[in-house]
Enzyme design. Structure first.
Site, PDB file in Angstrom:
ATOM      1  N   GLU A  84       1.782 -37.977  15.340  1.00 20.51           N
ATOM      2  CA  GLU A  84       1.446 -36.682  15.640  1.00 20.51           C
ATOM      3  C   GLU A  84       0.306 -36.194  14.906  1.00 20.51           C
ATOM      4  O   GLU A  84      -0.419 -36.866  14.023  1.00 20.51           O
ATOM      5  CB  GLU A  84       2.698 -35.668  15.387  1.00 20.51           C
ATOM      6  CG  GLU A  84       2.781 -35.860  13.650  1.00 20.51           C
ATOM      7  CD  GLU A  84       3.392 -34.645  13.446  1.00 20.51           C
ATOM      8  OE1 GLU A  84       2.823 -33.397  13.395  1.00 20.51           O
ATOM      9  OE2 GLU A  84       4.439 -34.284  12.712  1.00 20.51           O
TER      10      GLU A  84
ATOM     11  N   VAL B 233       5.667 -32.254  16.569  1.00 21.84           N
ATOM     12  CA  VAL B 233       6.494 -33.372  17.003  1.00 21.84           C
ATOM     13  C   VAL B 233       7.079 -33.007  18.434  1.00 21.84           C
ATOM     14  O   VAL B 233       7.006 -34.004  19.248  1.00 21.84           O
ATOM     15  CB  VAL B 233       7.816 -33.299  15.999  1.00 21.84           C
ATOM     16  CG1 VAL B 233       9.067 -34.197  16.666  1.00 21.84           C
ATOM     17  CG2 VAL B 233       7.577 -33.960  14.566  1.00 21.84           C
TER      18      VAL B 233
ATOM     19  N   ASP C 180      14.046 -18.026  14.332  1.00 22.05           N
ATOM     20  CA  ASP C 180      13.158 -19.252  14.266  1.00 22.05           C
ATOM     21  C   ASP C 180      13.725 -20.583  14.279  1.00 22.05           C
ATOM     22  O   ASP C 180      14.179 -20.981  12.979  1.00 22.05           O
ATOM     23  CB  ASP C 180      12.380 -18.992  12.929  1.00 22.05           C
ATOM     24  CG  ASP C 180      11.097 -19.932  12.878  1.00 22.05           C
ATOM     25  OD1 ASP C 180      10.979 -20.796  13.929  1.00 22.05           O
ATOM     26  OD2 ASP C 180      10.023 -19.460  12.061  1.00 22.05           O
TER      27      ASP C 180
ATOM     28  N   ALA D 283      10.845 -25.595  18.083  1.00 20.30           N
ATOM     29  CA  ALA D 283      11.069 -26.351  19.301  1.00 20.30           C
ATOM     30  C   ALA D 283      11.173 -27.820  19.484  1.00 20.30           C
ATOM     31  O   ALA D 283      11.650 -28.327  20.510  1.00 20.30           O
ATOM     32  CB  ALA D 283       9.763 -26.025  20.227  1.00 20.30           C
ATOM     33  N   ASP D 284      10.881 -28.477  18.053  1.00 21.02           N
ATOM     34  CA  ASP D 284      11.325 -30.008  18.068  1.00 21.02           C
ATOM     35  C   ASP D 284      12.625 -30.123  18.349  1.00 21.02           C
ATOM     36  O   ASP D 284      12.898 -31.235  19.052  1.00 21.02           O
ATOM     37  CB  ASP D 284      10.883 -30.395  16.753  1.00 21.02           C
ATOM     38  CG  ASP D 284       9.740 -30.149  15.958  1.00 21.02           C
ATOM     39  OD1 ASP D 284       8.701 -30.053  16.848  1.00 21.02           O
ATOM     40  OD2 ASP D 284       9.309 -30.417  14.886  1.00 21.02           O
TER      41      ASP D 284
ATOM     42  N   LYS E  94      12.505 -31.064   5.931  1.00 26.56           N
ATOM     43  CA  LYS E  94      12.488 -30.359   4.336  1.00 26.56           C
ATOM     44  C   LYS E  94      13.442 -29.301   4.211  1.00 26.56           C
ATOM     45  O   LYS E  94      13.895 -28.640   5.001  1.00 26.56           O
ATOM     46  CB  LYS E  94      10.875 -29.738   4.395  1.00 26.56           C
ATOM     47  CG  LYS E  94       9.862 -30.743   4.047  1.00 26.56           C
ATOM     48  CD  LYS E  94       8.565 -30.244   4.269  1.00 26.56           C
ATOM     49  CE  LYS E  94       8.402 -29.773   5.383  1.00 26.56           C
ATOM     50  NZ  LYS E  94       8.604 -30.445   6.623  1.00 26.56           N
TER      51      LYS E  94
END
Ligand code: PSU
Ligand code: MN
Length: 321
Positions: free
Chosen positions: A40, A121, A153, A156-157, A174
């Site tokens: 990416e 991603v 939130d 979209a990955d 993370k």
């Protein structure tokens, strides 16, 4: 072997719809059934500071070549989804100040307006799949943000993983995210999360989040077999390969947890939200930890690139069989 590793647009080939540009080296490897690893560009443009971002991008490509695979870094350049970047293009993405961070919702607009953009991603998966690539190495996937019950939130990955069949090698996610909720959403979406040599979800800078995973595989061959089966099921999405940061490069969970708390408080005070959140937190963490988080980030990305190349190589053999 690959004499034309440095490519420029005029030598690039196109997919059937003329939409994406694929570097000849990548197109040749795909046509010959050789292993290719997608990479990416958000991590380059928004995830790490210059010059670490450029050095890491180059080193990651070299590591993949050393494993006998072809790297394909992906970005949108002048509205063209581009698979396999030249040295000049990597340098541009690593230094340009105005490169957008493109998620799936941004793609059509970026193409129509001939914009430059770094792919997350989600959008790297989307483009890699279109190009015929099966394996993708990154640092960490996006997930459910802390406080998502209020902000909604959710990266979209996660939805891309549900719909696009790629094997995504990452170091988990993370702890700036809500990791238990991230695992719940991946389960709901039907995305297998397979620990590489671990029974728990890695937490990016730390080797483990302490959260149990339901699936584990200890070799690239097992991982490739699982992805191969996922694809044969049909109408299935991706597989997350969760590969812990090497022990020697990991940060102690206690140290990183405190830094994350501080960075999150700063983000809230500064009114950061939406797509700015992840880049803001990454930059703050690097500052707060005096570069330690960045060093761990670089180490884990390289570690993921090597595993991805090995999985891609095994997968090619499975497909040829
Ligand atoms: N995780 C990292 N570094 C990054 C990202 C994630 O450790 O740079 C990037 C990836 O490109 C990922 C994106 O797809 O952040 C997720 O952003 P968001 O949370 O806005 O969906
Ligand atoms: Mn988001």
């Amino acid at each position: 072997m690959y004499a034309h590793a440095m490519t420029s647009h005029q030598f690039q080939t196109e997919d059937a719809d003329n939409l994406i540009a694929i570097a000849p080296e990548v197109a040749d490897a795909l046509a010959a059934g050789q292993p290719v690893v997608a990479l990416e560009s958000t991590i380059i443009a928004h995830g790490m500071p210059f010059p670490d971002n450029l050095e890491t991008a180059r080193q990651v490509e070299t590591l993949i070549r050393d494993e006998g695979a072809v790297p394909a870094t992906i970005a949108v350049l002048k509205g063209r989804p581009t698979v396999g970047l030249s040295e000049a293009e990597l340098h541009y993405l690593a230094t340009a100040k105005d490169v957008a961070k493109l998620s799936r919702r941004d793609m059509a607009v970026a193409l129509a307006r001939r914009l430059d953009g770094a792919t997350t991603v989600a959008t790297t998966m989307m483009i890699a799949h279109r190009a015929g690539i099966s394996v993708f190495a990154t640092g960490g996937i996006g997930g459910v943000h802390r406080g998502a019950e209020g902000s909604f939130d959710v990266s979209a990955d996660l939805h891309e993983l549900a719909r696009t069949p790629l094997a995504v090698v990452c170091a988990g996610a993370k702890s700036i995210l809500d990791l238990p909720k991230t695992l719940e959403v991946l389960e709901t979406l039907g995305v297998p999360v397979v620990g590489h040599g671990t029974d728990t979800l890695p937490a990016f800078y730390a080797t483990t989040s302490g959260l149990a995973l339901h699936h584990r595989a200890d070799t690239p061959a097992e991982l490739a077999e699982i992805f191969h089966c996922q694809r044969r099921l049909g109408d299935a999405g991706g597989v997350v390969i969760a590969n812990p940061v090497p022990e020697a490069d990991a940060l102690p969970a206690r140290r990183i947890d405190k830094a994350v708390e501080d960075a999150l408080a700063e983000a809230q005070a500064a009114g950061i939200e939406g797509k700015e959140m992840t880049p803001f937190l990454l930059a703050r963490l690097a500052d707060i930890t005096a570069g330690e988080s960045l060093r761990a980030n670089i180490a884990l990305v390289k570690n993921n690139a090597v595993l991805a190349a090995r999985v891609a190589s095994t997968l090619c053999r499975l497909q040829a069989a």
